[in-house]
Write an enzyme that holds these catalytic residues in place. Structure first.
Site, mmCIF file in Angstrom:
data_model
loop_
_atom_site.group_PDB
_atom_site.id
_atom_site.type_symbol
_atom_site.label_atom_id
_atom_site.label_comp_id
_atom_site.label_asym_id
_atom_site.label_seq_id
_atom_site.Cartn_x
_atom_site.Cartn_y
_atom_site.Cartn_z
ATOM 1 N N LYS A 97 50.872 72.984 51.044
ATOM 2 C CA LYS A 97 50.452 74.381 51.145
ATOM 3 C C LYS A 97 51.261 75.136 52.195
ATOM 4 O O LYS A 97 51.587 76.308 52.011
ATOM 5 C CB LYS A 97 48.950 74.455 51.462
ATOM 6 C CG LYS A 97 48.050 73.857 50.385
ATOM 7 C CD LYS A 97 48.197 74.573 49.045
ATOM 8 C CE LYS A 97 47.178 74.088 48.024
ATOM 9 N NZ LYS A 97 47.306 74.778 46.726
ATOM 10 N N LYS A 123 60.203 81.310 40.162
ATOM 11 C CA LYS A 123 61.622 81.598 39.916
ATOM 12 C C LYS A 123 61.833 82.099 38.490
ATOM 13 O O LYS A 123 62.615 83.038 38.252
ATOM 14 C CB LYS A 123 62.453 80.349 40.168
ATOM 15 C CG LYS A 123 63.948 80.543 40.009
ATOM 16 C CD LYS A 123 64.704 79.273 40.360
ATOM 17 C CE LYS A 123 66.214 79.470 40.193
ATOM 18 N NZ LYS A 123 66.967 78.237 40.565
ATOM 19 N N ASP A 128 51.312 71.129 31.857
ATOM 20 C CA ASP A 128 51.297 70.309 33.059
ATOM 21 C C ASP A 128 52.417 70.840 33.935
ATOM 22 O O ASP A 128 53.598 70.701 33.600
ATOM 23 C CB ASP A 128 51.530 68.843 32.692
ATOM 24 C CG ASP A 128 51.606 67.927 33.905
ATOM 25 O OD1 ASP A 128 51.569 68.433 35.050
ATOM 26 O OD2 ASP A 128 51.713 66.702 33.715
ATOM 27 N N THR A 146 34.151 74.998 43.532
ATOM 28 C CA THR A 146 35.081 75.044 42.398
ATOM 29 C C THR A 146 35.133 73.748 41.614
ATOM 30 O O THR A 146 35.813 73.669 40.595
ATOM 31 C CB THR A 146 36.492 75.346 42.904
ATOM 32 O OG1 THR A 146 36.895 74.293 43.792
ATOM 33 C CG2 THR A 146 36.542 76.674 43.632
ATOM 34 N N TYR A 167 48.258 67.184 51.727
ATOM 35 C CA TYR A 167 47.762 68.416 51.112
ATOM 36 C C TYR A 167 48.234 69.643 51.891
ATOM 37 O O TYR A 167 48.788 70.588 51.326
ATOM 38 C CB TYR A 167 46.236 68.369 51.051
ATOM 39 C CG TYR A 167 45.589 69.578 50.419
ATOM 40 C CD1 TYR A 167 45.361 69.630 49.049
ATOM 41 C CD2 TYR A 167 45.200 70.665 51.199
ATOM 42 C CE1 TYR A 167 44.768 70.750 48.463
ATOM 43 C CE2 TYR A 167 44.608 71.783 50.624
ATOM 44 C CZ TYR A 167 44.393 71.817 49.258
ATOM 45 O OH TYR A 167 43.811 72.926 48.689
ATOM 46 N N ASN A 193 47.785 78.388 40.282
ATOM 47 C CA ASN A 193 46.486 77.897 40.729
ATOM 48 C C ASN A 193 46.295 76.396 40.540
ATOM 49 O O ASN A 193 45.474 75.785 41.229
ATOM 50 C CB ASN A 193 45.379 78.644 39.966
ATOM 51 C CG ASN A 193 44.020 78.020 40.173
ATOM 52 O OD1 ASN A 193 43.430 78.121 41.240
ATOM 53 N ND2 ASN A 193 43.509 77.336 39.145
ATOM 54 N N SER A 248 46.855 79.183 47.689
ATOM 55 C CA SER A 248 47.048 78.233 48.778
ATOM 56 C C SER A 248 45.672 77.747 49.221
ATOM 57 O O SER A 248 44.825 77.413 48.388
ATOM 58 C CB SER A 248 47.834 78.887 49.919
ATOM 59 O OG SER A 248 48.060 77.982 50.977
#
Length: 276
Positions: A151, A115, A56, A181, A147, A82, A133
């Site tokens: 992004k 990072k 998660d 998707t 949302y 993703n 994105s």
């Protein structure tokens, strides 16, 4: 040489399609998902090249998965951020918890993973980070404020990374339009509680999301193939726009920005101190 990929949200949608195209090219995929068991068929079809992990990305310490991947596989060549979800709600409809969760999912989680991977890619002399994105990273619509904000933030961070990281890491921002998707499935699309005052602006968007699944023009398998093509190119683009709707939407926004910039340029330039 085969590569090692870490793909978040790998159990379905773009994540699944990207995992499949990476495997088809002979690479190894660490598929991270809340339901890693959903990758069992891929593991069976590609023995020894699929490593499923439960993850998660909003959980504290989630970025430790990067070190675990490197420990098990010796390297990490491609990180694909993703994991995500659709969120629809006017700002006044969106709770603080909803807003913060979406930033954790779409911005703080990917930022932490990115990072974490940079020191490994620096030591191994390169790699690639793919940020999934959206056309919503450049183009807004009623009800998608939260949302789009996540992004936009991810794209701003990534564009800066492309300027400050000089040790061979490529950054690819993917901006898909509408693809089939499952992101609009009832279990995937999240709706903030509606207010009647926004029925005229957000209402049509909410109806589109709840009723539009399965009618999108975009093919996730073709999107994944395009991403692989961009990563394998001699010069990987910073941004890869996917879908005619995304291309048209972004071109329209750029045209509007250009017109506004031209119109107000004299006012903009006239704000300096007068020279003595």
């Amino acid at each position: 040489m085969s590569r090692v990929w870490l793909v978040t949200g790998a159990s379905s949608g773009f994540g699944r399609a990207i995992a499949e195209v990476a495997l088809d090219s002979g690479d190894t995929v660490v598929g991270a998902a809340r339901r890693p068991g959903a990758l069992g068929d891929l593991a069976a079809a590609h023995p020894g090249r699929v490593d499923s992990v439960q993850l998660d990305v909003t959980a504290p310490g989630a970025a430790a998965v990067v070190d675990d991947v490197v420990t098990r596989h010796g390297r990490l060549d491609v990180l694909v951020n993703n994991a995500g979800r659709t969120q629809v709600g006017a700002l006044e409809e969106t709770t603080q918890d909803e807003l913060r969760y979406l930033f954790d999912l779409h911005f703080f989680g990917p930022a932490a993973l990115t990072k974490a991977v940079l020191p490994h890619m620096r030591r191994q002399g390169g790699g690639a980070v793919v940020q999934m994105s959206s056309v919503g990273g450049q183009v807004t619509a009623p009800g998608f404020g939260a949302y789009c904000a996540t992004k936009f933030a991810l794209e701003g961070l990534t564009e800066t990374l492309a300027q400050e990281v000089d040790f061979g890491v490529r950054f690819l921002i993917v901006e898909p339009g509408a693809f089939r998707t499952g992101l609009f499935n009832p279990g995937s699309a999240y709706m903030s509680a509606p207010l009647p005052e926004y029925a005229g602006t957000v209402g049509p968007i909410r109806d589109y999301v709840t009723g539009g699944d399965g009618s999108q023009a975009g093919d996730p398998a073709k999107a994944a193939a395009a991403i692989l093509t961009a990563l394998n190119a001699d010069h990987t683009p910073l941004r890869l726009v996917l879908g005619a709707d995304a291309v048209d939407g972004i071109r329209g926004r750029l045209d509007r920005i250009a017109v506004e910039l031209d119109t107000w340029e004299p006012v903009s330039r006239a704000t300096a101190f007068d020279e003595p």
